[in-house]
Design a protein around this motif. Structure first.
Motif, PDB file in Angstrom:
ATOM      1  N   SER A 163      13.301   9.624  -8.300  1.00  0.00           N
ATOM      2  CA  SER A 163      12.730   8.356  -8.932  1.00  0.00           C
ATOM      3  C   SER A 163      12.320   8.863 -10.240  1.00  0.00           C
ATOM      4  O   SER A 163      12.559   8.175 -11.252  1.00  0.00           O
ATOM      5  CB  SER A 163      11.621   7.823  -8.242  1.00  0.00           C
ATOM      6  OG  SER A 163      10.752   7.053  -9.207  1.00  0.00           O
TER       7      SER A 163
ATOM      8  N   LEU B 277      12.943  11.162  -2.323  1.00  0.00           N
ATOM      9  CA  LEU B 277      13.016   9.982  -3.331  1.00  0.00           C
ATOM     10  C   LEU B 277      11.985   9.983  -4.360  1.00  0.00           C
ATOM     11  O   LEU B 277      12.406   9.434  -5.552  1.00  0.00           O
ATOM     12  CB  LEU B 277      12.717   8.586  -2.342  1.00  0.00           C
ATOM     13  CG  LEU B 277      13.994   8.177  -1.451  1.00  0.00           C
ATOM     14  CD1 LEU B 277      13.393   7.211  -0.443  1.00  0.00           C
ATOM     15  CD2 LEU B 277      15.273   7.891  -2.198  1.00  0.00           C
TER      16      LEU B 277
ATOM     17  N   ALA C  78      11.862   1.550  -1.990  1.00  0.00           N
ATOM     18  CA  ALA C  78      12.959   2.492  -1.510  1.00  0.00           C
ATOM     19  C   ALA C  78      12.379   3.342  -0.547  1.00  0.00           C
ATOM     20  O   ALA C  78      12.954   3.659   0.601  1.00  0.00           O
ATOM     21  CB  ALA C  78      13.483   3.579  -2.541  1.00  0.00           C
ATOM     22  N   GLN C  79      10.778   3.597  -0.431  1.00  0.00           N
ATOM     23  CA  GLN C  79      10.361   4.428   0.440  1.00  0.00           C
ATOM     24  C   GLN C  79      10.145   3.648   1.729  1.00  0.00           C
ATOM     25  O   GLN C  79      10.123   3.934   2.886  1.00  0.00           O
ATOM     26  CB  GLN C  79       8.960   5.223  -0.067  1.00  0.00           C
ATOM     27  CG  GLN C  79       9.451   6.317  -1.094  1.00  0.00           C
ATOM     28  CD  GLN C  79       7.977   6.927  -1.371  1.00  0.00           C
ATOM     29  OE1 GLN C  79       6.917   6.189  -1.480  1.00  0.00           O
ATOM     30  NE2 GLN C  79       8.312   8.327  -1.586  1.00  0.00           N
TER      31      GLN C  79
ATOM     32  N   LEU D 115      18.114   4.883  -1.575  1.00  0.00           N
ATOM     33  CA  LEU D 115      18.403   5.714  -2.956  1.00  0.00           C
ATOM     34  C   LEU D 115      18.945   4.718  -4.004  1.00  0.00           C
ATOM     35  O   LEU D 115      18.716   4.980  -5.238  1.00  0.00           O
ATOM     36  CB  LEU D 115      19.430   6.947  -2.699  1.00  0.00           C
ATOM     37  CG  LEU D 115      19.844   7.736  -3.907  1.00  0.00           C
ATOM     38  CD1 LEU D 115      18.668   8.533  -4.179  1.00  0.00           C
ATOM     39  CD2 LEU D 115      20.955   8.742  -3.304  1.00  0.00           C
TER      40      LEU D 115
END
Length: 194
Positions: free
Chosen positions: A95, A91, A180-181, A152
Motif C-alpha cells: 500500500s 499488504l 484489502a485487509q 492485492l
C-alpha cells in the motif's frame, strides 16, 4: 570539478524523467514523442538520446525504484511464515509503495494496450503475481486464492480508481488498505472454517 559532472548528468536524467512522467500522464504514453520531451526541456533530441535512447528507456528508469522496492517486499514476504499478520503487513508495505508510485500505476492502467507487452509491463505483472502468491499457500482453495489476489488488486487498481474522488490521499490509502485487509482476513477465516 570532476565530481560535479556525474551529478549534472543525474540531474538531467531526473529532469527528463519528470517531464516525461508529466507528459505521459497528460497525453498518454503512446501519444508522447521524444521530440515533445526534448522540446519541453529545451534541449535537442540528440541531447535527450545521450541519456535515454527510447521512451521505453525513460519509462523503465521511472520504474526502477518501484521495482526495487517491490522486490524487497517480495524478499521479505518469502521469509515470513504463513500467519495472517505477516500477510496483512505485506499488504501494508505494498500500500505504501503503490501510494508513493501512484502516477506510474496510473500510466500503467491508462496505457495497458501498449505497455502490457513491454518489459516494464511484464516486469510489473510478474511482481504483482509474486506478491499475490505470497498471500496464500500454493495449494489453497480457489476461493481463497481469488480473495487474496483481489485484496492485492484492490490496492493496485484502487490507486487509479480513487484518483478522482475528493479526499485526503492518506485517508484514501488507509481506506483502500482496510478494505484489502478485510478481504484477506475473510479469505483466511473461510479457509479455516472450510
Amino acid at each position: 570539478m570532476g565530481s560535479s559532472a556525474p551529478r549534472r548528468r543525474s540531474d538531467t536524467r531526473e529532469r527528463i524523467q519528470e517531464v516525461a512522467l508529466r507528459l505521459f500522464l497528460d497525453q498518454g504514453y503512446e501519444k508522447t514523442a521524444l521530440r515533445e520531451i526534448a522540446d519541453e526541456l529545451g534541449v535537442t533530441k540528440a541531447a535527450l538520446y545521450y541519456h535515454f535512447k527510447t521512451k521505453e528507456d525513460i519509462l523503465a528508469g521511472l520504474f526502477e525504484a518501484v521495482g526495487a522496492e517491490l522486490d524487497e517486499v517480495i524478499g521479505w514476504g518469502r521469509e515470513q511464515g504463513d500467519e495472517l499478520a505477516a500477510r496483512q503487513e505485506l499488504l501494508e508495505r505494498c500500500s505504501a509503495i503503490f501510494a508513493k508510485s501512484a502516477p506510474l500505476l496510473i500510466i500503467l492502467q491508462t496505457n495497458q494496450a501498449t505497455l502490457h507487452c513491454m518489459s516494464v509491463g511484464q516486469d510489473f505483472k510478474a511482481r504483482v503475481g509474486a506478491l499475490a502468491g505470497l498471500l496464500h499457500q500454493p495449494d489453497a482453495p480457489v476461493a481463497m486464492q481469488v480473495r487474496c489476489l483481489t485484496a492485492l488488486l484492490t490496492l493496485h487498481f484502487g490507486v487509479f480508481a480513487l484518483q478522482n474522488i475528493e479526499g485526503d490521499p492518506e485517508e484514501k490509502r488507509l481506506a483502500l488498505l482496510a478494505s484489502a485487509q478485510e478481504l484477506l482476513a475473510s479469505a483466511y477465516r473461510e479457509s479455516t472454517v472450510g
